[in-house]
Design an enzyme around this catalytic site. Structure first.
Site, PDB file in Angstrom:
ATOM      1  N   LYS A  54      -8.099   3.351  -3.595  1.00 32.99           N
ATOM      2  CA  LYS A  54      -8.115   3.226  -5.044  1.00 32.99           C
ATOM      3  C   LYS A  54      -6.714   3.003  -5.581  1.00 32.99           C
ATOM      4  O   LYS A  54      -5.825   3.736  -5.178  1.00 32.99           O
ATOM      5  CB  LYS A  54      -8.688   4.525  -5.612  1.00 32.99           C
ATOM      6  CG  LYS A  54      -8.756   4.577  -7.110  1.00 32.99           C
ATOM      7  CD  LYS A  54      -9.273   5.924  -7.533  1.00 32.99           C
ATOM      8  CE  LYS A  54      -9.347   5.953  -9.040  1.00 32.99           C
ATOM      9  NZ  LYS A  54      -9.736   7.216  -9.544  1.00 32.99           N
TER      10      LYS A  54
ATOM     11  N   LYS B  56      -5.248   7.181  -2.587  1.00 32.40           N
ATOM     12  CA  LYS B  56      -5.278   7.015  -4.041  1.00 32.40           C
ATOM     13  C   LYS B  56      -3.835   6.895  -4.518  1.00 32.40           C
ATOM     14  O   LYS B  56      -3.029   7.817  -4.342  1.00 32.40           O
ATOM     15  CB  LYS B  56      -5.964   8.211  -4.700  1.00 32.40           C
ATOM     16  CG  LYS B  56      -5.955   8.104  -6.223  1.00 32.40           C
ATOM     17  CD  LYS B  56      -6.771   9.198  -6.879  1.00 32.40           C
ATOM     18  CE  LYS B  56      -6.756   9.032  -8.384  1.00 32.40           C
ATOM     19  NZ  LYS B  56      -7.462  10.117  -9.081  1.00 32.40           N
TER      20      LYS B  56
HETATM   21  C1  PBG Z   1      -8.816  11.706 -11.851  1.00 33.33           C
HETATM   22  C2  PBG Z   1      -9.429  10.376 -11.680  1.00 33.33           C
HETATM   23  C3  PBG Z   1      -8.864   9.195 -12.166  1.00 33.33           C
HETATM   24  C4  PBG Z   1      -9.752   8.176 -11.885  1.00 33.33           C
HETATM   25  C5  PBG Z   1     -10.843   8.728 -11.209  1.00 33.33           C
HETATM   26  N1  PBG Z   1     -10.615  10.114 -11.076  1.00 33.33           N
HETATM   27  C6  PBG Z   1      -7.623   8.964 -12.948  1.00 33.33           C
HETATM   28  C7  PBG Z   1      -6.354   9.564 -12.523  1.00 33.33           C
HETATM   29  O1  PBG Z   1      -6.138   9.903 -11.368  1.00 33.33           O
HETATM   30  O2  PBG Z   1      -5.526   9.744 -13.398  1.00 33.33           O
HETATM   31  C8  PBG Z   1      -9.505   6.749 -12.280  1.00 33.33           C
HETATM   32  C9  PBG Z   1     -10.665   5.859 -12.383  1.00 33.33           C
HETATM   33  C10 PBG Z   1     -10.413   4.587 -13.099  1.00 33.33           C
HETATM   34  O3  PBG Z   1      -9.292   4.276 -13.555  1.00 33.33           O
HETATM   35  O4  PBG Z   1     -11.381   3.834 -13.237  1.00 33.33           O
HETATM   36  N2  PBG Z   1      -9.044  12.686 -10.952  1.00 33.33           N
END
Ligand code: PBG
Length: 323
Positions: free
Chosen positions: A247, A194
């Site tokens: 991601k 991520k």
């Molecule tokens: C946070 C989380 C995020 C997303 C999923 N879980 C955002 C972040 O890490 O700030 C992002 C999902 C998206 O942008 O569609 N735990």
């Protein structure tokens, strides 16, 4: 010329036969935003067509999606500030609306696959995925909170937990908490690679969960890094993850392919909020054909090696192919 590749492109019938990648509604997990209350359906300003639903309307939406063939849902809660504290205590309060909703969704639609999010940010007054102390994100102290949150979600009936926090050791920690409490059947889809990405902006609007100070770069990965994704994949695999996720998806197609080629686990990719918003915004302006851009984006994610695609386009794709 002996070889003319254009022969295999000469008609739709031939093109259909030689098509190498095919999307299916079965590939998708539909991420949805949940709010407390009844009869609420509020559009996310930066994500046209995507809403925050109260449970009653979310149940209707899930039913509509299931009629279109979508079986899997990833539910994210949006909490008001008064429910937030440093320790994300609300995340494991058995009476909290998110956990009650998971239970209700699973009891109404037992055949639906319900995935939850494991991270502190929706419940944290600091807006971070981990516990903040003196400006630092504490790793091991966060694990204890994630463990409680995970157990509460498993007790509520979640099929798959999605740790999205990027703390070190969390997959193993969560796995042991689940197993010690008899939840050996609850799966973990780890947010393995991520990245610290600008493409999460609209999601943070949807949940009102942006960090109050600093950024997420001490836990989310540097977009410059490739090999590091293999370190994370190795750890998540030995710690017991059932799926590895990359991601965002579109700016990281090389990472999807890297994990696919280096792992025997199913690979998931999260086509995030900003990737959705860009297509929608350009289509609204008439600058691109939104439907074709959607299809091409989703196809590229699958072609890169994703077995599972989390996408806000899931329902739109399913309605399109149903026609
Ligand atoms: C946070 C989380 C995020 C997303 C999923 N879980 C955002 C972040 O890490 O700030 C992002 C999902 C998206 O942008 O569609 N735990």
């Amino acid at each position: 010329m002996q070889i003319r590749p254009r022969r295999n492109r000469k008609s739709q019938g031939i093109r259909n036969m030689v098509e190498e990648t095919r999307l299916s509604v079965k590939d998708f997990i539909f991420p949805m935003f949940l709010i407390d209350g009844i009869n609420q359906k509020i559009e996310v300003a930066s994500m046209p067509g995507i809403f925050r639903y109260s449970l009653d309307l979310m149940l209707e939406e899930i039913e509509a999606c299931m009629k279109l063939g979508i079986m899997a849902f990833d539910i994210f809660p949006a909490y008001p500030d008064i429910k937030k504290d440093r320790f994300a205590t609300e995340s494991y309060n058995p009476e909290t609306f998110y956990l009650r909703a998971i239970f209700k969704i699973k009891s109404t639609f037992p055949e639906a696959v319900v995935m939850t999010d494991v991270a502190m940010d929706p419940y944290s007054s600091d807006g971070h995925d981990g516990l903040v102390e003196n400006g630092k994100i504490l790793n091991d102290e966060t694990l204890e909170i994630l463990g409680k949150m995970s157990l509460a979600q498993a007790q509520a009936g979640a099929d798959i937990l999605g740790p999205s926090d990027m703390m070190d050791g969390r997959v193993g920690y969560i796995r042991s908490v689940l197993d010690q409490n008899g939840y050996t059947d609850v799966s973990i889809m780890s947010y393995t690679a991520k990245y610290a990405s600008a493409f999460y902006g609209p999601f943070r609007d949807a949940l009102d969960s942006a960090p109050k100070m600093g950024d997420k770069k001490t836990y989310q990965m540097d977009p410059a890094n490739y090999s590091e994704a293999l370190i994370e994949a190795g750890l998540d695999t030995t710690e017991g993850a059932d799926f590895l996720m990359v991601k965002p998806a579109l700016a990281y197609l090389d990472i999807i392919r890297l994990l696919k080629d280096n792992s025997n686990l199913p690979i998931a990719a999260y086509n995030v909020s900003g990737e959705y918003a860009m297509v929608k915004a350009a289509a609204q302006k008439g600058w691109i054909d939104g439907e074709r851009a959607m299809l091409e984006s989703l196809l590229s994610i699958k072609r890169a090696g994703a077995n599972v695609i989390l996408s806000y386009f899931a329902k739109e794709y399913a309605s399109m192919v149903k026609k």
